[in-house]
Design a protein around this motif. Structure first.
Motif, short mmCIF file in Angstrom:
data_model
loop_
_atom_site.label_atom_id
_atom_site.label_comp_id
_atom_site.label_asym_id
_atom_site.label_seq_id
_atom_site.Cartn_x
_atom_site.Cartn_y
_atom_site.Cartn_z
N LEU A 119 5.00 5.23 5.47
CA LEU A 119 4.87 6.35 4.53
C LEU A 119 5.82 7.49 4.89
O LEU A 119 6.47 8.08 4.02
CB LEU A 119 3.43 6.88 4.54
N ASN A 120 5.92 7.78 6.18
CA ASN A 120 6.82 8.84 6.62
C ASN A 120 8.26 8.52 6.27
O ASN A 120 9.02 9.40 5.85
CB ASN A 120 6.67 9.07 8.13
N LEU A 121 8.65 7.26 6.45
CA LEU A 121 10.04 6.88 6.15
C LEU A 121 10.33 6.96 4.65
O LEU A 121 11.40 7.46 4.23
CB LEU A 121 10.31 5.47 6.67
N VAL A 122 9.39 6.47 3.83
CA VAL A 122 9.62 6.48 2.38
C VAL A 122 9.56 7.90 1.83
O VAL A 122 10.37 8.29 0.98
CB VAL A 122 8.62 5.56 1.67
N ARG A 123 8.62 8.70 2.32
CA ARG A 123 8.56 10.09 1.87
C ARG A 123 9.80 10.87 2.32
O ARG A 123 10.24 11.79 1.63
CB ARG A 123 7.29 10.75 2.40
N ALA A 144 2.38 6.85 -6.84
CA ALA A 144 1.37 7.75 -7.41
C ALA A 144 1.77 9.21 -7.27
O ALA A 144 1.34 10.06 -8.05
CB ALA A 144 0.02 7.51 -6.74
N GLU A 145 2.61 9.54 -6.28
CA GLU A 145 2.97 10.93 -6.04
C GLU A 145 4.40 11.26 -6.43
O GLU A 145 4.77 12.44 -6.53
CB GLU A 145 2.76 11.28 -4.56
N ALA A 146 5.24 10.24 -6.65
CA ALA A 146 6.66 10.48 -6.90
C ALA A 146 6.92 10.77 -8.37
O ALA A 146 6.10 10.46 -9.25
CB ALA A 146 7.48 9.27 -6.46
N ARG A 180 0.84 -1.21 0.00
CA ARG A 180 0.00 0.00 0.00
C ARG A 180 0.87 1.25 0.00
O ARG A 180 0.60 2.22 -0.72
CB ARG A 180 -0.92 0.01 1.22
N VAL A 181 1.93 1.22 0.79
CA VAL A 181 2.87 2.34 0.83
C VAL A 181 3.49 2.55 -0.55
O VAL A 181 3.55 3.68 -1.06
CB VAL A 181 3.98 2.09 1.87
N ARG A 182 3.91 1.47 -1.16
CA ARG A 182 4.56 1.56 -2.47
C ARG A 182 3.60 2.16 -3.51
O ARG A 182 3.98 3.01 -4.31
CB ARG A 182 5.03 0.16 -2.91
N ILE A 242 14.77 3.51 -4.08
CA ILE A 242 14.38 3.18 -2.72
C ILE A 242 14.13 1.67 -2.68
O ILE A 242 13.39 1.14 -3.50
CB ILE A 242 13.11 3.93 -2.28
N ARG A 243 14.77 1.00 -1.73
CA ARG A 243 14.58 -0.46 -1.61
C ARG A 243 13.87 -0.76 -0.31
O ARG A 243 14.26 -0.28 0.76
CB ARG A 243 15.93 -1.18 -1.65
N LEU A 244 12.80 -1.55 -0.39
CA LEU A 244 12.01 -1.96 0.77
C LEU A 244 12.34 -3.43 1.06
O LEU A 244 12.04 -4.31 0.25
CB LEU A 244 10.52 -1.78 0.50
#
Length: 351
Positions: free
Chosen positions: A245-249, A214-216, A207-209, A259-261
């Motif tokens: 979300l905070n960490l990825v943003r 969608a915004e990046a 979901r985060v991805r 960015i690797r998850l």
């Protein structure tokens, strides 16, 4: 009369330490390869009440009643060759000199360098209480606009039923509006309790991805490195979504292009207040600008930001959510390689 901790080995030979270290207000200790004390600077000696005592060569029990926890963290820092940060540790062997502090442990050529950052007293944290009241006021004010955003997205979804891709984006807006409304409601409740249930961490990360892509910018690449054998974890799905979300943003704002998850299982992992026998680890790895050295010790404190336009609340909120789940977030960073690590206990009660 001079007091000595029991059963101390012979003190180690003198260690050469930079004069500036002795002048630091921050507590600093140097441990050898066996995790025995080689050096304590005057600030730490005073904080621990060790003046006049023989402590060189002593074990970590001189620093903390939870010496095993510190030792495990120090061993992990050496093994992984990275800086580890522990939150809210109890330090001091004497009741009159015990205090709470954040502790950083990093590998050095002689062994492990340990830094102690004492936490503020209740009086000094009063601004945080005012901040909480402000956040509740903000939560109250955003609920009506969120309802309008959700209603508009629902209308769009009806008109876009023939375009699957655009309809999916409208559904994302609706889901996010619902999630943010839930967060606002939680802030307005006095208890702020988390809604714990067994969740699949990979569903949350996906979901985060989806939201971030969608915004990046289209040049940003988000890679997956998942361990498919991970069990479910007891967590609040919406809260973890906000945290990640905070960490990825944060990575996007640091100009990351990749960015690797990554997800893994950890064993005997140090958390905020104890070591978990079994833990789930989520790493957010990016190639961005990195965290400035002067911000790293206070990175998770409210109102600390490396950007002029930043609020300094994102990472503080993320760490708060991690603590709600009995976990912790740590960070290792230099330009071109930053790793934020979320660690959550598996199969253990927390609250």
């Amino acid at each position: 009369m001079t007091t000595h901790p029991a059963n101390l080995p012979a003190p180690p030979s003198a260690v050469r330490v930079e004069p500036k270290v002795a002048q630091l207000a921050t507590g600093v200790a140097l441990l050898d390869a066996d995790l025995r004390l080689m050096y304590l600077n005057p600030a730490l000696i005073e904080s621990l009440g060790l003046a006049g005592m023989r402590y060189l060569g002593a074990t970590l029990l001189v620093l903390s009643p939870d010496a095993e926890f510190l030792a495990e963290a120090a061993q992990r820092a050496v093994h992984e060759q990275r800086l580890l940060r522990l939150r809210n540790c109890l330090l001091g062997m004497h009741a009159g000199h015990q205090f709470r502090a954040d502790v950083s442990l990093g590998p050095v050529s002689a062994g492990v360098l340990l830094e102690v950052h004492a936490l503020a007293s209740v009086e000094e944290t009063a601004p945080d209480l005012r901040l909480s009241a402000s956040l509740r006021g903000l939560a109250h004010e955003v609920k009506n606009p969120l309802a309008g955003v959700r209603g508009a997205a629902q209308l769009l979804a009806r008109h876009l039923s023939g375009n699957a891709e655009l309809a999916k984006l409208a559904e994302i807006i609706i889901a996010e509006a619902d999630r943010l409304t839930g967060l606002a409601d939680r802030l307005l409740r006095a208890d702020g309790a988390t809604n714990l249930a067994p969740i699949n961490i990979h569903e949350v990360i996906e979901r985060v991805r989806t939201l971030v892509l969608a915004e990046a910018d289209q040049t940003v690449r988000i890679e997956r490195d998942y361990d498919p054998s991970l069990p479910s974890v007891q967590a609040d799905s919406d809260r973890l979504l906000q945290l990640l979300l905070n960490l990825v943003r944060n990575a996007l704002q640091a100009n990351a292009q990749v960015i690797r998850l990554r997800t893994r299982i950890d064993y005997g992992t140090p958390l905020a207040t104890h070591a978990a026998r079994l833990a789930l680890r989520v790493d957010v790895i990016d190639d961005g600008d990195g965290v400035p050295d002067d911000l790293q010790p206070t990175l998770f404190q409210p109102l600390v930001s490396g950007r002029v336009e930043g609020t300094g609340l994102g990472l503080s909120l993320a760490q708060e959510i991690a603590h709600e789940h009995g976990g912790v977030i740590t960070c290792y960073s230099h330009a071109g390689h930053t790793v934020f690590t979320l660690t959550l206990p598996l199969g253990e009660p927390h609250g």
